[in-house]
Structures are given as structure tokens and as C-alpha cells.
Design an enzyme around this catalytic site. Structure first.
Site, PDB file in Angstrom:
ATOM      1  N   CYS A  80       0.757  -1.088  -0.093  1.00 42.74           N
ATOM      2  CA  CYS A  80      -0.145   0.013   0.109  1.00 42.74           C
ATOM      3  C   CYS A  80       0.951   1.423  -0.006  1.00 42.74           C
ATOM      4  O   CYS A  80       1.857   1.378   0.818  1.00 42.74           O
ATOM      5  CB  CYS A  80      -0.959   0.015   1.184  1.00 42.74           C
ATOM      6  SG  CYS A  80      -1.924   1.421   1.264  1.00 42.74           S
ATOM      7  N   CYS A  84       0.593   4.790   6.706  1.00 40.04           N
ATOM      8  CA  CYS A  84      -0.136   4.451   8.198  1.00 40.04           C
ATOM      9  C   CYS A  84       1.097   3.717   9.236  1.00 40.04           C
ATOM     10  O   CYS A  84       1.540   2.828   8.822  1.00 40.04           O
ATOM     11  CB  CYS A  84      -1.300   3.645   8.325  1.00 40.04           C
ATOM     12  SG  CYS A  84      -2.551   4.456   6.935  1.00 40.04           S
ATOM     13  N   CYS A  87       0.768   0.266  10.382  1.00 40.95           N
ATOM     14  CA  CYS A  87       0.289  -0.768   9.432  1.00 40.95           C
ATOM     15  C   CYS A  87       1.160  -1.613   8.963  1.00 40.95           C
ATOM     16  O   CYS A  87       2.339  -1.057   8.135  1.00 40.95           O
ATOM     17  CB  CYS A  87      -0.607  -0.109   8.440  1.00 40.95           C
ATOM     18  SG  CYS A  87      -1.228  -1.518   7.199  1.00 40.95           S
ATOM     19  N   CYS A 126     -16.227  -8.727   6.009  1.00 42.10           N
ATOM     20  CA  CYS A 126     -15.585  -7.545   5.620  1.00 42.10           C
ATOM     21  C   CYS A 126     -14.351  -7.894   5.011  1.00 42.10           C
ATOM     22  O   CYS A 126     -13.626  -8.756   5.121  1.00 42.10           O
ATOM     23  CB  CYS A 126     -15.074  -6.749   6.939  1.00 42.10           C
ATOM     24  SG  CYS A 126     -16.562  -6.604   8.190  1.00 42.10           S
ATOM     25  N   CYS A 158     -19.168  -5.518   3.949  1.00 44.17           N
ATOM     26  CA  CYS A 158     -18.633  -4.343   4.212  1.00 44.17           C
ATOM     27  C   CYS A 158     -17.023  -4.359   3.585  1.00 44.17           C
ATOM     28  O   CYS A 158     -16.613  -5.474   3.515  1.00 44.17           O
ATOM     29  CB  CYS A 158     -18.281  -4.183   5.645  1.00 44.17           C
ATOM     30  SG  CYS A 158     -17.280  -2.647   6.324  1.00 44.17           S
ATOM     31  N   CYS A 218     -18.854   2.695   8.519  1.00 48.27           N
ATOM     32  CA  CYS A 218     -18.131   1.811   9.519  1.00 48.27           C
ATOM     33  C   CYS A 218     -16.926   2.932   9.699  1.00 48.27           C
ATOM     34  O   CYS A 218     -15.973   2.904   8.906  1.00 48.27           O
ATOM     35  CB  CYS A 218     -17.730   0.652   8.954  1.00 48.27           C
ATOM     36  SG  CYS A 218     -16.806  -0.187  10.206  1.00 48.27           S
ATOM     37  N   ARG A 290     -17.843  -2.078  18.030  1.00 47.52           N
ATOM     38  CA  ARG A 290     -17.188  -3.212  17.573  1.00 47.52           C
ATOM     39  C   ARG A 290     -15.789  -3.160  18.185  1.00 47.52           C
ATOM     40  O   ARG A 290     -14.973  -2.487  18.001  1.00 47.52           O
ATOM     41  CB  ARG A 290     -16.978  -3.377  16.104  1.00 47.52           C
ATOM     42  CG  ARG A 290     -18.293  -3.362  15.258  1.00 47.52           C
ATOM     43  CD  ARG A 290     -17.890  -3.707  13.837  1.00 47.52           C
ATOM     44  NE  ARG A 290     -19.067  -3.343  13.071  1.00 47.52           N
ATOM     45  CZ  ARG A 290     -20.127  -4.173  12.878  1.00 47.52           C
ATOM     46  NH1 ARG A 290     -19.925  -5.580  13.218  1.00 47.52           N
ATOM     47  NH2 ARG A 290     -21.207  -3.939  12.277  1.00 47.52           N
TER      48      ARG A 290
HETATM   49  S1  SF4 Z   1      -4.235   1.165   7.125  1.00 48.61           S
HETATM   50 FE1  SF4 Z   1      -2.470  -0.073   5.795  1.00 48.61          FE
HETATM   51  S2  SF4 Z   1      -3.503  -0.633   4.030  1.00 48.61           S
HETATM   52 FE2  SF4 Z   1      -4.949   0.868   4.946  1.00 48.61          FE
HETATM   53  S3  SF4 Z   1      -4.404   2.719   3.938  1.00 48.61           S
HETATM   54 FE3  SF4 Z   1      -3.149   2.738   5.592  1.00 48.61          FE
HETATM   55  S4  SF4 Z   1      -1.250   1.805   5.074  1.00 48.61           S
HETATM   56 FE4  SF4 Z   1      -2.747   1.294   3.541  1.00 48.61          FE
END
Ligand code: SF4
Length: 348
Positions: A80, A84, A87, A126, A158, A218, A290
């Protein structure tokens, strides 16, 4: 500033007034003008008073014993472009997490997993794709087929696919999508410490598109990323001031994945999660709260305290996207021990 008991009595009175009405959910009056001080005050109450108050609200608005089991599957893993910090799927940390990228799963495979989840008791399925945004084309067409297939199994569907356009939201709505997950993660003030590749406003705009398309929202957040109590209150305030409230509010505890920038964060105090759940229940009385990531670290007593505080859904299945989740047999035993019932799938 009104006392907690005053706030709760007002919410309960509204619940009682509308309880006899068939349109209870539609008729209930919810507030969308919380100020930061009020929310911080709720979050800071003595724990047992807070849980008591949340329980009182919960009993007015929800079938008391019903727990929804939701399964979450990563349909496209890793690589991705977003950053974040919590993540494992971000391409920015791939070298240190060692997570292997995978292409989009096959529709048939996904539906087979959804069927297995339904047969094991889940009523919501989901699907998460590690994308910055949805791109039109073959992959999105496959997601549309997955949504249709999951709905045909009698389950709520979802998806979480990143940012999306109005036309894409409309396509998902036409396919029968129940809800779109897009978390705010934390307060607007702390957000920049966690994500720099898109803004809080981007997130809010995606939520608006989802809402405009007639899809349920959500949206929740994560605790334990280094935020203050005031940040937690601001996150809840932002969620509670969305009008209407998100139908689904996931409360996550950080799972500190090795190789991510938050790998060394200390574990979340389970009672902080209880507080977040209770405050979410008071602020958003009709929403399904949740208990999401990080549940594996909770004792069964801590989980039951979260249920008492108003959590009425758990993520169920061996995996939560890329991290391990609680054992399915343990979850069913816990639900039984707590005297709860499982929300059945809708009829097909
Ligand atoms: S949480 Fe992870 S998968 Fe979702 S946008 Fe951020 S980096 Fe990408």
C-alpha cells in the site's frame, strides 16, 4: 457542563420514549453537537460510573444479549502506498516487516471463505484491500462481484478500499454493499503523527461520499499509538458529531507489528479500551460498537467488561487482515459463558 447522569438520563428517556415505536431506530434523537470538554469529561469519569452509564444507554437501544460476529479478510495484501505508521501493509515498511505483497484474491476463493465464515456463525463479512484509492477496472469489477456474492449468502458486506469517487460509491451501493469502512484512526490534531500521505479532510470527504451513496458508514479509531486522552476524546467527538452517526464504530487497540514505526509502543491498558467503548456507546447510542484489533491481548474478563460497556460486535476468525486473532472456539465459549446470543445472518 451537564453531569454524566444528566446526559445519560436524557439519552435513556429518549430510548424509552421510542422503544415502543416500530421506527425506534429511525426516531431516536441523537446528538451531533458534542463539545470537546463534554466528551473528555465522559471519558474521564470514574470507571464503574462510566460503565454503569454506558450499560444503561445500551439496554435502552439494543437487544441486550445480541453479539454480532464479523469476519475480516484481506482480499489484497501489502504494497500500500500510504504510510500509516501502525500498518504492516504499508509499502514504506515492507523491508522491515518482511510482509509479502499478494495480488487480489479470486472471487470464488473469497466467497468460499465468506460461506465458511457464515457457517461458523458470522453474519457480516468485511473485505480489505491495501489500496490508497479505488481504481476502475478489473480489480474493482471483482470487488463488486465479491460484494454481490457475499450479499447473496445472506451476510452483511463491508469493504475497505481506501478513498473512492462518488461514481464508485454508487456502484458499490448498487451491488448491495452494506457498509464502507474508513477509519479516522485518531484525533485531527494527532493524525499527522500517524499518517502523512493523506489528510484527515480526505478521510472525511470519503465518508461523505459513502453516506451520499446510501451506504452505511463504518468508522472508528485506534488507541495506543501515543495519543493523549484529549486526542481520544477528540476522535470520539468527531465521530459523534457526524450526522448521522456511523452505524458501525470499530474500537481498536494498536497491535504493535514488528518492523512498523510503532513496533515499540507499550501495550494498551485494557481498561482504556473499556473507557473508549463505554464513551462511544454513550455518545452514539444506536451504533454497533465493535471490539476490533488487539482483542487477542485481552483476558476474557476484560472482554466481558467491554461487552458490559456496550460493545456488541467482535471480529471473528483466525486472522484480522494480516495479524492473528482470537481462537474461534474460545470466542464461542466466551459468548456462551457471558450469556450472549449471536446475531444470525439475514435470510437469503
Ligand atoms: S491502514 Fe495500511 S492498508 Fe490501509 S491505507 Fe494505511 S497503509 Fe494502506
Amino acid at each position: 457542563m451537564p453531569e454524566l447522569s444528566e446526559i445519560v438520563n436524557r439519552i435513556r428517556a429518549k430510548g424509552r420514549q421510542t422503544e415502543s415505536s416500530r421506527e425506534r431506530d429511525g426516531a431516536a434523537e441523537t446528538r451531533h453537537d458534542w463539545d470537546g470538554g463534554e466528551v473528555l469529561d465522559i471519558l474521564s469519569q470514574p470507571l464503574l460510573e462510566l460503565v454503569d452509564a454506558a450499560r444503561a444507554v445500551h439496554r435502552c437501544y439494543h437487544e441486550n444479549r445480541e453479539m454480532q460476529l464479523a469476519s475480516l479478510l484481506s482480499i489484497k495484501t501489502g504494497a500500500c502506498p500510504e504510510d500509516c505508521k501502525y500498518c504492516a501493509q504499508s509499502a514504506h515498511y515492507a523491508k522491515t516487516t518482511g510482509l509479502k505483497r499478494e495480488t487480489l484474491l479470486d472471487v470464488g476463493d473469497v466467497l468460499e471463505k465468506a460461506k465458511r465464515a457464515r457457517d461458523a456463525g458470522a453474519s457480516r463479512f468485511c473485505m480489505g484491500a491495501a489500496w490508497r484509492e479505488v481504481k476502475n477496472g478489473e480489480a474493482f469489477d471483482s470487488v463488486i462481484a465479491m460484494v454481490k456474492g457475499v450479499r447473496a449468502l445472506g451476510m452483511e458486506a463491508c469493504v475497505t478500499l481506501g478513498m473512492l469517487t462518488e461514481a464508485q460509491a454508487d456502484r458499490l451501493a448498487e451491488a448491495g454493499l452494506t457498509a464502507y469502512n474508513h477509519n479516522l484512526d485518531t484525533s485531527p490534531e494527532f493524525y499527522g503523527e500517524i499518517v502523512t500521505t493523506r489528510t484527515y479532510q480526505d478521510r472525511l470527504e470519503t465518508l461523505e461520499r459513502v453516506r451520499r451513496a446510501g451506504i452505511e458508514v463504518c468508522c472508528g479509531g485506534i488507541v495506543g499509538m501515543g495519543e493523549t486522552l484529549a486526542d481520544r476524546a477528540r476522535l470520539l467527538q468527531t465521530l459523534a458529531n457526524l450526522d448521522p452517526h456511523p452505524e458501525s464504530v470499530p474500537i481498536n487497540a494498536l497491535v504493535a507489528v514488528p518492523g512498523t514505526p510503532l513496533a515499540d509502543r507499550p501495550p494498551v491498558d485494557p481498561l482504556d479500551l473499556v473507557r473508549m467503548v463505554a464513551a462511544a456507546r454513550i455518545l452514539m447510542p444506536l451504533s454497533r460498537v465493535r471490539l476490533s484489533a488487539g482483542r487477542r491481548e485481552l483476558t476474557k474478563e476484560a472482554q466481558i467488561l467491554c461487552f458490559l460497556a456496550g460493545a456488541n460486535s467482535i471480529f471473528y476468525g483466525d486472522k484480522l487482515l494480516t495479524t492473528a486473532n482470537n481462537d474461534v472456539a474460545d470466542d464461542l465459549a466466551l459468548i456462551e459463558e457471558a450469556g450472549l446470543s449471536v446475531k444470525p445472518p439475514c435470510s437469503t
